[in-house]
Design an enzyme around this catalytic site. Structure first.
Site, PDB file in Angstrom:
ATOM      1  N   ASP A  21      40.528  22.163  43.318  1.00 57.43           N
ATOM      2  CA  ASP A  21      39.233  22.329  43.998  1.00 57.43           C
ATOM      3  C   ASP A  21      38.760  23.762  43.816  1.00 57.43           C
ATOM      4  O   ASP A  21      39.558  24.658  43.502  1.00 57.43           O
ATOM      5  CB  ASP A  21      39.363  22.018  45.499  1.00 57.43           C
ATOM      6  CG  ASP A  21      38.039  22.217  46.250  1.00 57.43           C
ATOM      7  OD1 ASP A  21      37.004  21.719  45.768  1.00 57.43           O
ATOM      8  OD2 ASP A  21      38.026  22.889  47.280  1.00 57.43           O
ATOM      9  N   SER A  22      37.487  23.977  44.072  1.00 60.44           N
ATOM     10  CA  SER A  22      36.956  25.342  44.033  1.00 60.44           C
ATOM     11  C   SER A  22      37.637  26.224  45.087  1.00 60.44           C
ATOM     12  O   SER A  22      37.698  27.437  44.923  1.00 60.44           O
ATOM     13  CB  SER A  22      35.449  25.309  44.298  1.00 60.44           C
ATOM     14  OG  SER A  22      35.194  24.744  45.566  1.00 60.44           O
ATOM     15  N   TYR A  53      31.515  26.887  44.278  1.00 58.63           N
ATOM     16  CA  TYR A  53      30.971  26.340  43.033  1.00 58.63           C
ATOM     17  C   TYR A  53      29.588  25.730  43.263  1.00 58.63           C
ATOM     18  O   TYR A  53      28.773  25.666  42.349  1.00 58.63           O
ATOM     19  CB  TYR A  53      31.876  25.223  42.501  1.00 58.63           C
ATOM     20  CG  TYR A  53      33.130  25.652  41.777  1.00 58.63           C
ATOM     21  CD1 TYR A  53      33.544  26.983  41.707  1.00 58.63           C
ATOM     22  CD2 TYR A  53      33.917  24.689  41.140  1.00 58.63           C
ATOM     23  CE1 TYR A  53      34.714  27.330  41.029  1.00 58.63           C
ATOM     24  CE2 TYR A  53      35.072  25.031  40.459  1.00 58.63           C
ATOM     25  CZ  TYR A  53      35.475  26.347  40.411  1.00 58.63           C
ATOM     26  OH  TYR A  53      36.629  26.685  39.737  1.00 58.63           O
ATOM     27  N   GLY A  54      29.373  25.251  44.478  1.00 54.61           N
ATOM     28  CA  GLY A  54      28.182  24.438  44.762  1.00 54.61           C
ATOM     29  C   GLY A  54      26.867  25.153  44.590  1.00 54.61           C
ATOM     30  O   GLY A  54      25.818  24.521  44.490  1.00 54.61           O
ATOM     31  N   CYS A  84      36.885  17.989  43.988  1.00 52.09           N
ATOM     32  CA  CYS A  84      35.678  18.763  44.256  1.00 52.09           C
ATOM     33  C   CYS A  84      34.527  18.012  43.602  1.00 52.09           C
ATOM     34  O   CYS A  84      34.594  17.707  42.395  1.00 52.09           O
ATOM     35  CB  CYS A  84      35.830  20.148  43.633  1.00 52.09           C
ATOM     36  SG  CYS A  84      34.353  21.170  43.702  1.00 52.09           S
ATOM     37  N   ASN A  85      33.512  17.706  44.378  1.00 50.40           N
ATOM     38  CA  ASN A  85      32.378  16.968  43.815  1.00 50.40           C
ATOM     39  C   ASN A  85      31.612  17.803  42.798  1.00 50.40           C
ATOM     40  O   ASN A  85      31.150  17.289  41.788  1.00 50.40           O
ATOM     41  CB  ASN A  85      31.428  16.541  44.934  1.00 50.40           C
ATOM     42  CG  ASN A  85      31.971  15.391  45.756  1.00 50.40           C
ATOM     43  OD1 ASN A  85      31.656  14.243  45.525  1.00 50.40           O
ATOM     44  ND2 ASN A  85      32.822  15.699  46.720  1.00 50.40           N
ATOM     45  N   SER A  86      31.477  19.108  43.082  1.00 49.25           N
ATOM     46  CA  SER A  86      30.712  19.955  42.167  1.00 49.25           C
ATOM     47  C   SER A  86      31.430  20.038  40.815  1.00 49.25           C
ATOM     48  O   SER A  86      30.807  19.902  39.758  1.00 49.25           O
ATOM     49  CB  SER A  86      30.542  21.355  42.763  1.00 49.25           C
ATOM     50  OG  SER A  86      30.067  21.268  44.083  1.00 49.25           O
ATOM     51  N   GLU A 162      34.031  26.754  56.242  1.00 51.31           N
ATOM     52  CA  GLU A 162      34.946  27.848  55.897  1.00 51.31           C
ATOM     53  C   GLU A 162      35.024  28.897  56.999  1.00 51.31           C
ATOM     54  O   GLU A 162      36.015  29.611  57.119  1.00 51.31           O
ATOM     55  CB  GLU A 162      34.564  28.438  54.544  1.00 51.31           C
ATOM     56  CG  GLU A 162      34.785  27.376  53.488  1.00 51.31           C
ATOM     57  CD  GLU A 162      34.957  27.886  52.085  1.00 51.31           C
ATOM     58  OE1 GLU A 162      34.795  29.090  51.851  1.00 51.31           O
ATOM     59  OE2 GLU A 162      35.264  27.046  51.222  1.00 51.31           O
ATOM     60  N   CYS A 194      30.867  15.955  49.265  1.00 53.55           N
ATOM     61  CA  CYS A 194      31.464  17.280  49.131  1.00 53.55           C
ATOM     62  C   CYS A 194      32.764  17.200  49.914  1.00 53.55           C
ATOM     63  O   CYS A 194      32.785  16.672  51.033  1.00 53.55           O
ATOM     64  CB  CYS A 194      30.548  18.344  49.726  1.00 53.55           C
ATOM     65  SG  CYS A 194      31.328  19.977  49.856  1.00 53.55           S
ATOM     66  N   THR A 195      33.830  17.716  49.338  1.00 54.14           N
ATOM     67  CA  THR A 195      35.136  17.501  49.978  1.00 54.14           C
ATOM     68  C   THR A 195      35.327  18.352  51.235  1.00 54.14           C
ATOM     69  O   THR A 195      36.292  18.158  51.959  1.00 54.14           O
ATOM     70  CB  THR A 195      36.271  17.734  48.965  1.00 54.14           C
ATOM     71  OG1 THR A 195      36.074  18.993  48.311  1.00 54.14           O
ATOM     72  CG2 THR A 195      36.310  16.622  47.944  1.00 54.14           C
ATOM     73  N   HIS A 196      34.395  19.251  51.518  1.00 45.27           N
ATOM     74  CA  HIS A 196      34.427  19.953  52.808  1.00 45.27           C
ATOM     75  C   HIS A 196      33.932  19.061  53.956  1.00 45.27           C
ATOM     76  O   HIS A 196      34.261  19.304  55.116  1.00 45.27           O
ATOM     77  CB  HIS A 196      33.502  21.176  52.787  1.00 45.27           C
ATOM     78  CG  HIS A 196      34.049  22.386  52.083  1.00 45.27           C
ATOM     79  ND1 HIS A 196      34.285  22.428  50.739  1.00 45.27           N
ATOM     80  CD2 HIS A 196      34.395  23.611  52.571  1.00 45.27           C
ATOM     81  CE1 HIS A 196      34.730  23.633  50.414  1.00 45.27           C
ATOM     82  NE2 HIS A 196      34.817  24.370  51.512  1.00 45.27           N
TER      83      HIS A 196
HETATM   84  N1  DGL Z   1      34.275  21.195  47.945  1.00 48.87           N
HETATM   85  C1  DGL Z   1      33.251  21.402  46.960  1.00 48.87           C
HETATM   86  C2  DGL Z   1      32.612  20.060  46.559  1.00 48.87           C
HETATM   87  O1  DGL Z   1      33.160  18.999  46.837  1.00 48.87           O
HETATM   88  C3  DGL Z   1      32.152  22.336  47.410  1.00 48.87           C
HETATM   89  C4  DGL Z   1      32.556  23.723  47.756  1.00 48.87           C
HETATM   90  C5  DGL Z   1      31.945  24.751  46.852  1.00 48.87           C
HETATM   91  O2  DGL Z   1      30.723  24.914  46.856  1.00 48.87           O
HETATM   92  O3  DGL Z   1      32.729  25.386  46.133  1.00 48.87           O
HETATM   93  O4  DGL Z   1      31.577  20.076  45.930  1.00 48.87           O
END
Ligand code: DGL
Length: 276
Positions: A21-22, A53-54, A84-86, A162, A194-196
């Site tokens: 993940d990012s 990353y987003g 991570c979706n991004s 975060e 988004c995994t957050h």
């Molecule tokens: N967890 C990341 C996702 O699923 C987003 C976090 C980021 O922006 O790095 O896209």
């Protein structure tokens, strides 16, 4: 470069699962994996030095993600999970061909579950700006008839998670701003793209209403990993206490602190692999 390591070879069921993940969001996937596959060792890599990353361009995310995935592949894992979706949005097309092992992303399993869950065909997607602009979920659903995807980027949500903020008036206001248009659009299913976001499921469900089914890309991804390993004969079947290894490109102290705050003690030993 991360001091990397090539494209990986096929490793047996004894080898760990590599999770990337990012930063911290992929820990929700790691936790779902731990719950659904409790005998599996895991190596988790969070690219915290370069997250988020987003907010970055897809080209930049792609470069970083492939670098990290190459590194993980080179550690001898038996499968790669892009948690991570991004990052999944940026490397979806190449990652499966690049590595000689199962590669599971978060987009396809969540999109599939949403299609099964919806009754009205009106599916909402909340995600980072990078995932929204990539159109990856639209692509995943393109062949499905009678489904409309309504996308809402929620850039502030990652910052709240975060910072450890999962409730309170400011977050509630941001959630209303992002989510009430989806409610007005009469979605019946919402992809947490988004995994957050599973860490904000309480506030999200409160605002959109509990008649809307939430689809967690983390849970769905873990199910897909189980199926993939089962089909490839790569499940570790013997009971054991699994080894969980955490790697970060940033500060290990920060990673351990935020990680165990978000995950309740699940993250302990953390190693740095790339001093920035
Ligand atoms: N967890 C990341 C996702 O699923 C987003 C976090 C980021 O922006 O790095 O896209």
């Amino acid at each position: 470069m991360l001091g990397a390591i090539g494209s990986g070879v096929v490793n047996g069921s004894e080898a760990p699962i590599g999770v990337f993940d990012s930063g911290f969001g992929g820990l929700t996937v790691a936790r779902a994996l731990r719950d659904q596959l409790p005998n599996e060792d895991m190596v988790y890599l969070g690219d915290t030095a370069r997250s988020p990353y987003g907010t970055k361009s897809i080209g930049e995310v792609r470069e970083y993600a492939l670098e990290c995935l190459d590194y993980l592949a080179g550690t001898g894992v038996k499968a790669l999970v892009i948690a991570c979706n991004s990052a999944s949005s940026a490397v979806l097309r190449d990652a499966r061909e690049r590595y000689d092992m199962p590669v599971v992303d978060v987009i396809l399993p969540a999109a599939r579950r949403a299609v099964r869950a919806t009754r009205t065909g009106r599916i909402g997607l909340i995600c980072t700006t990078a995932t929204a602009t990539s159109g990856s979920y639209d692509d995943a659903l393109v062949a499905v008839r009678d489904v409309e995807l309504i996308t809402q980027p929620c850039p502030l949500f990652v910052e709240y998670v975060e910072a450890g903020i999962t409730s309170g008036p400011e977050l509630m206001q941001a959630a209303r701003d992002y989510l009430l248009p989806l409610r007005e659009a009469e979605i019946d299913t919402l992809i947490l793209g988004c995994t957050h976001y599973p860490l904000l499921a309480g506030v999200i469900s409160y605002v959109v209403g509990d008649e809307v089914t939430l689809v967690s890309s983390a849970e769905e991804c873990a199910r897909e990993v189980f199926a993939n390993l089962a089909d490839s004969g790569l499940l570790h079947d013997e009971p054991r206490t699994p080894r969980l290894q955490f790697l970060t490109t940033g500060s290990p102290e920060l990673f351990a602190g935020v990680g165990s705050r978000l995950m309740g003690g699940f993250v302990d030993r953390v190693e740095q692999i790339y001093p920035m």
